[in-house]
Enzyme design. Structure first.
Site, PDB file in Angstrom:
ATOM      1  CG  HIS A  66     -22.384 123.058  88.369  1.00  0.00           C
ATOM      2  ND1 HIS A  66     -22.201 121.815  88.916  1.00  0.00           N
ATOM      3  CD2 HIS A  66     -22.747 123.861  89.394  1.00  0.00           C
ATOM      4  CE1 HIS A  66     -22.445 121.860  90.203  1.00  0.00           C
ATOM      5  NE2 HIS A  66     -22.771 123.088  90.529  1.00  0.00           N
ATOM      6  CE  LYS A  84     -22.340 116.118  96.698  1.00  0.00           C
ATOM      7  NZ  LYS A  84     -22.910 117.324  97.298  1.00  0.00           N
ATOM      8  CG  HIS A  90     -24.238 118.279  87.658  1.00  0.00           C
ATOM      9  ND1 HIS A  90     -25.290 119.065  87.263  1.00  0.00           N
ATOM     10  CD2 HIS A  90     -24.079 118.489  88.987  1.00  0.00           C
ATOM     11  CE1 HIS A  90     -25.747 119.717  88.307  1.00  0.00           C
ATOM     12  NE2 HIS A  90     -25.028 119.389  89.365  1.00  0.00           N
TER      13      HIS A  90
HETATM   14  N1  ARG Z   1     -22.309 125.854  95.142  1.00  0.00           N
HETATM   15  C1  ARG Z   1     -23.674 126.262  94.976  1.00  0.00           C
HETATM   16  C2  ARG Z   1     -24.460 125.206  94.215  1.00  0.00           C
HETATM   17  O1  ARG Z   1     -23.891 124.446  93.460  1.00  0.00           O
HETATM   18  C3  ARG Z   1     -23.806 127.573  94.233  1.00  0.00           C
HETATM   19  C4  ARG Z   1     -23.184 128.753  94.914  1.00  0.00           C
HETATM   20  C5  ARG Z   1     -23.652 130.041  94.341  1.00  0.00           C
HETATM   21  N2  ARG Z   1     -23.040 131.211  94.926  1.00  0.00           N
HETATM   22  C6  ARG Z   1     -23.313 131.694  96.116  1.00  0.00           C
HETATM   23  N3  ARG Z   1     -22.649 132.751  96.518  1.00  0.00           N
HETATM   24  N4  ARG Z   1     -24.238 131.181  96.904  1.00  0.00           N
HETATM   25  O2  ARG Z   1     -25.658 125.157  94.360  1.00  0.00           O
END
Ligand code: ARG
Length: 563
Positions: A131, A125, A128
């Site tokens: 983030h 992905k 973007h």
């Molecule tokens: N990958 C997830 C997202 O982009 C965020 C992960 C955050 N960390 C976790 N331990 N859940 O929404």
């Protein structure tokens, strides 16, 4: 010496209060004409059973005036303290100059470990602009905690698990080209993904194929894993380019898939502890007493979920790092998710559940609305950085065509402007990103701070090598005092930033410092014929330069020497 703390101690002693409590109450009046420190007595009215103005007088009567206080005045319910300027300037400047570029560095975190989960991007992905906040806030916290002596573990909890990867492989098998993917990496993957969704509307069998490929990944099929690892590597290579530019590092890239062999144990444990309940074929943990909806642990087909993996991850982090805090820098859209995860940990009997904290932040959007995921439009962070740098270079070429290393400086300023904009307000607020605003050299922006730093630096360089003979009386004016107070409180601001997990406290503080410095600079000549006074004013300029540079670097922003 910490003048405020010492003053709080004296007040506490005089009237039999707790020193830490008094320190908490001591304020800095917004206008120095009202004093350098003030004690509002309203809170004491209950315990001391007196009206606040009476309390102020009572304290003034009993207090032995310390040497660093020139005058104490009662003003309504406030007790206002005026520092002895000579003593104050000399003491603070002495300490700041002795510490040099290490001012504010501390050991209060020694022996304590902080785990920070930040950035945590999703494989295949785009990285973007959404983030950006997680990355910038998490990385700034990483740097600030480290500076205060904590052991910090930065974790990029990669989103590298889920049925979408089966679909992606399906699309690749049908229409993918290796060259195209190697060349355009995430953009190419995104295209494949979008195409699969479109074609699956006509041809349902594509979805079945996707599920089958995902099953293969789960079962450790060699081909499936090879393709998936390749996608992962390409995504990370792209992300690492951005991380380098943002000066962001991680100690671990253990993402969701890392917990494949660890989720089973969590499910078993939940069963053993009688926490798992069946609900429509799925398995959940009820959280009624927390007034939360049930946390889904297993889907009806037996697959684990995002939350299941986060439970395994929290346990793993506790076992591996024995953390004092376990922070998750994730958007507030996931508030419920983290409440549920922490509540389940608590129900499992883990006392350390309360060391887990969701450091939530608001949404990022672009001013012209280009960041609308609903319309399928995504803005790559890398493009935003490039645009910022390009615009900066155009400004520099116009304003300072004689500057050397223009491209490198434009990179520092453009990237710094983007980082500053995400850290310039309380993290929970939504941000609307505007190029015109972030690249403004006059407003409260990254370039404004960098410019102030560069200007201080050129003054120091112009002043050349100086001796240590000082005449601190030259700093006993309002403008210099304002600067010195901000220098003095910098260490405390860093501590507060960790207590609230708010890097923005640092941004605000060094912005105030730059503004105070510019005001000083406007009113006072730094270099003149008086040698000792020049030494002193140059020393102040140098201290500001060093604190600005340190503050910026803790936020991940570079401070070029020239601009
Ligand atoms: N990958 C997830 C997202 O982009 C965020 C992960 C955050 N960390 C976790 N331990 N859940 O929404």
């Amino acid at each position: 010496m910490d003048i405020k703390a010492s003053l709080a101690g004296e007040i506490a002693k005089a009237v039999g209060l707790d020193g830490a409590e008094v320190l908490d109450m001591l304020e800095t009046p917004p206008d120095p004409k009202m004093g350098d420190a003030a004690l509002p007595c309203f809170k004491l009215a209950k315990t001391m059973k007196m009206a606040p103005p009476k309390i102020a007088e009572e304290i003034m009567g009993k207090l032995q005036k310390p040497e660093y206080i020139a005058e104490i005045r009662v003003a309504g319910g406030y007790l206002n303290f005026f520092y002895d300027k000579t003593f104050y300037v000399k003491t603070v400047m002495g300490e700041v100059l002795a510490a040099g570029t290490d001012w504010g560095k501390a050991k209060i975190g020694a022996g304590k470990t902080i785990v920070i989960d930040y950035s945590s991007i999703n494989i295949a992905k785009p990285f973007h602009i959404g983030h950006l906040s997680s990355t910038a806030i998490g990385s700034a916290l990483y740097k600030i905690y480290s500076y205060l002596g904590y052991d910090v573990v930065g974790v990029n909890h990669l989103g590298d698990w889920g049925t979408q990867f089966g679909k992606l492989i399906t699309a690749y098998k049908h229409w993918g080209s290796d060259d195209e993917i190697n060349k355009n990496s995430v953009s190419a993957m995104l295209e494949l993904y979008v195409r699969l969704h479109k074609e699956a509307e006509q041809d349902e069998s594509l979805n079945d194929e996707g599920r089958a490929w995902f099953k293969k990944i789960e079962d450790g099929d060699e081909e499936a894993l090879r393709i998936f690892e390749w996608f992962k590597e390409l995504t990370l290579n792209e992300a690492k380019r951005v991380y380098d530019r943002l000066d962001v590092q991680f100690d671990s890239y253990a993402g969701e898939s890392f917990y494949n062999d660890k989720v089973g144990a969590v499910v078993d444990e939940l069963k053993e502890k009688n926490l798992l309940e069946e609900s429509d074929g799925a398995y959940v943990v009820r959280l009624d007493e927390h007034k939360l909806p049930p946390a889904i642990i297993l889907k009806s087909d037996g697959a684990t979920l995002y939350a299941t993996r986060d439970l395994a991850a929290a346990k793993y982090r506790h076992q591996t790092y024995d953390f004092d805090k376990n922070l998750y820098v994730v958007a507030y859209q996931q508030n419920l998710h983290f409440k549920q995860v922490f509540a389940v940990l608590e129900k499992m009997g883990y006392g350390w559940a309360d060391k887990c904290e969701h450091v939530a932040f608001g949404m990022v959007s672009l001013e012209d609305g280009t960041l609308s995921t609903r319309e399928g439009k995504v803005v790559f962070l890398e493009d935003v950085l490039n645009a910022a740098v390009e615009k900066t270079l155009a400004i520099i070429n116009e304003k300072s065509p004689e500057l050397e290393n223009r491209a490198a400086i434009a990179e520092d300023i453009g990237v710094g402007a983007v980082i500053y904009s995400t850290l310039s307000q309380s993290r929970i607020k939504d941000i609307t990103f505007s190029f015109d605003r972030v690249l403004n050299f006059d407003g409260e922006t990254g370039p404004y701070l960098q410019y102030c730093h560069a200007r201080c630096n050129s003054v120091v360089e112009r002043a050349g090598e100086r001796n240590a003979k000082m005449d601190y009386s030259v700093l006993e004016n309002d403008e210099a005092m304002a600067v010195i107070k901000l220098l003095e409180s910098f260490p405390q601001v860093l501590v507060s930033a960790t207590e609230k997990n708010e890097p923005f406290y640092v941004t605000r503080h060094i912005t105030d410092l730059a503004q105070a410095c510019n005001k000083y600079y406007f009113e006072h000549k730094i270099i003149d014929d008086n040698e000792e006074q020049t030494n002193t004013r140059v020393a102040l300029t140098k201290a500001v330069r060093d604190v600005l540079k340190r503050g910026l670097s803790l936020l991940g922003i570079k401070a070029p020497d020239k601009m």
